[in-house]
Write an enzyme that holds these catalytic residues in place. Structure first.
Site, PDB file in Angstrom:
ATOM      1  N   ALA A 156       0.702  -1.332  -0.096  1.00  0.00           N
ATOM      2  CA  ALA A 156      -0.264  -0.194   0.161  1.00  0.00           C
ATOM      3  C   ALA A 156       1.092   1.642  -0.167  1.00  0.00           C
ATOM      4  CB  ALA A 156      -0.951  -0.137   1.261  1.00  0.00           C
ATOM      5  N   GLU A 390       4.357  -1.987 -13.326  1.00  0.00           N
ATOM      6  CA  GLU A 390       5.896  -2.080 -13.738  1.00  0.00           C
ATOM      7  C   GLU A 390       6.631  -0.846 -13.855  1.00  0.00           C
ATOM      8  OE1 GLU A 390       8.058  -5.805 -15.284  1.00  0.00           O
ATOM      9  OE2 GLU A 390       6.197  -7.059 -15.232  1.00  0.00           O
TER      10      GLU A 390
END
Length: 409
Positions: A156, A390
């Site tokens: 998170a 990514e």
């Protein structure tokens, strides 16, 4: 099942590997010139995708669930151990072969493509590159033949700031005990093998980050499966680790080496995402353009009107540019040349092209393109993630800018 007729594909992949070792990249005439065996692989994966995956794409998207028979078929095809050695049950092929497979799968279903991508370019590569011989002998055959892998880095509080990890690992006898939560983890619902990054010594900052290998039956908990805009058949879950006990022998690369592993592997993984976005753009293009040349208005195919024809011509140029950026990064990686900047460029541009082309494809097909029946709108939904995972587009721009500053300062 239909997938069984493709069991000869690992042989083709093996041939590609042997040929690639004999045909040096520098002997090729252009970036999109392939060896005969690489072309065989492309044709084999394209046929597999059309005949085995395509009939299930809409159902998997609507159900937000990957069909288990598709995962099994990918293993049977030899597509889950593309670069893995033959001794470990893999195809022993090249990195470009993996990129070709990812691209071809994405033309039909980007969800299946990213599953194959993460498994090959992240999970398998970490073990091939940093695992001990004992670890490779134990885990690579499983990953090549039957067990799906997952790469667990994000949390998170650590997305673009990938190393602000809160997951902790403490030594307890011969084991390490992990506690924490991971978010946005691809393949996690179906995976059996997980690479987990945790900090063993927070006082050292990122130098305490360590990579562990674990299996689901050790006690990995799936806390939540995300409902997403796109790539809906690809599972993305939140994982909880509550006193997850992992043997010390399951540390990959040594204590405190997780940062180095993740940085290097994510650079390589970005080429895989570029290939996924490239295939997506091509898939949307190939679905929409023929329709525009079949549908007539005002006495002629709508695709022959200059306004539409020029849009398609520009889209074809952008797809080709994305293709060459992607192949260039892949070839540089294979040759042992620096490729971080090139991977960032390929990932950035291919994701932008995927969004533009898939969005335009909906408009080219008009009302039909807006319906779910044709599957064109799915490419647009799937394309959005390319600018996020990514490394977001801003992270890619930051990487490119740093290289430019170093070059010109």
């Amino acid at each position: 099942m239909a997938s069984k007729c493709y069991r000869s594909s690992p042989v083709a992949l093996g041939l590609a590997a042997r040929s690639f070792s004999q045909t040096h990249v520098s002997q090729l005439n252009s970036l999109d010139t392939f060896t005969e065996e690489e072309q065989m692989l492309r044709e084999s994966v394209a046929r597999f995708a059309q005949e085995v995956i395509a009939p299930k794409v809409r159902e998997m998207d609507e159900n937000e669930h990957m069909d288990p028979t598709i995962i099994q078929a990918l293993f049977e095809q030899g597509l889950m151990g593309i670069e893995t050695s033959a001794d470990h049950g893999g195809a022993e092929s090249s990195f470009t072969s993996a990129i070709i497979a990812i691209e071809e799968l994405a033309k039909v279903d980007p969800s299946v493509s990213v599953m194959c991508d993460v498994h090959n370019t992240l999970v398998n590569t970490v073990l091939r590159t940093y695992g001990t011989k004992e670890q490779q002998d134990k885990w690579l055959p499983l990953l090549a033949e039957s067990k799906l892998g997952s790469f667990c880095l994000s949390e998170a509080a650590s997305g673009s700031d990938a190393f602000a990890l809160q997951t902790r690992a403490k030594k307890d006898g011969d084991d390490w005990v992990l506690n924490g939560t991971k978010m946005w983890i691809t393949n996690s619902y179906e995976a059996d093998i997980f690479l987990i990054f945790a900090n063993v010594d927070p006082s050292k900052g990122y130098k305490g980050i360590t990579c562990f290998i674990a299996t689901k039956d050790m006690g990995i908990q799936i806390a939540k499966k995300e409902q997403k805009l796109g790539i809906r058949a690809s599972s993305t879950c939140t994982l909880n680790f509550d006193d997850l006990r992992i043997p010390a022998e399951n540390i990959i690369g040594g204590e405190g080496k997780g940062y180095k592993i993740a940085i290097e592997i994510l650079n390589e993984g970005r080429i895989g995402i570029a290939a996924q976005m490239l295939g997506l753009a091509q898939g949307a293009f190939e679905k929409a353009v023929p329709y525009t040349l079949q549908r007539t208005q005002f006495g002629q195919p709508v695709g022959t009107f200059q306004g539409l024809a020029f849009q398609q011509a520009r889209a074809a140029v952008e797809i080709e540019a994305a293709r060459l950026l992607t192949y260039n990064a892949a070839r540089r990686k294979e040759e042992g040349m620096p490729f971080t900047k090139e991977a960032a460029m390929a990932k950035l541009y291919a994701s932008e092209v995927a969004q533009r082309v898939s969005g335009a494809a909906i408009e080219w097909a008009g009302g039909v393109g807006f319906t779910r029946e044709t599957g064109i709108e799915k490419y647009w939904r799937d394309s959005k993630i390319g600018a996020i995972y990514e490394g977001t587009s801003n992270i890619q721009l930051q990487t490119i800018a740093k290289y430019l500053q170093k070059q010109y300062s």
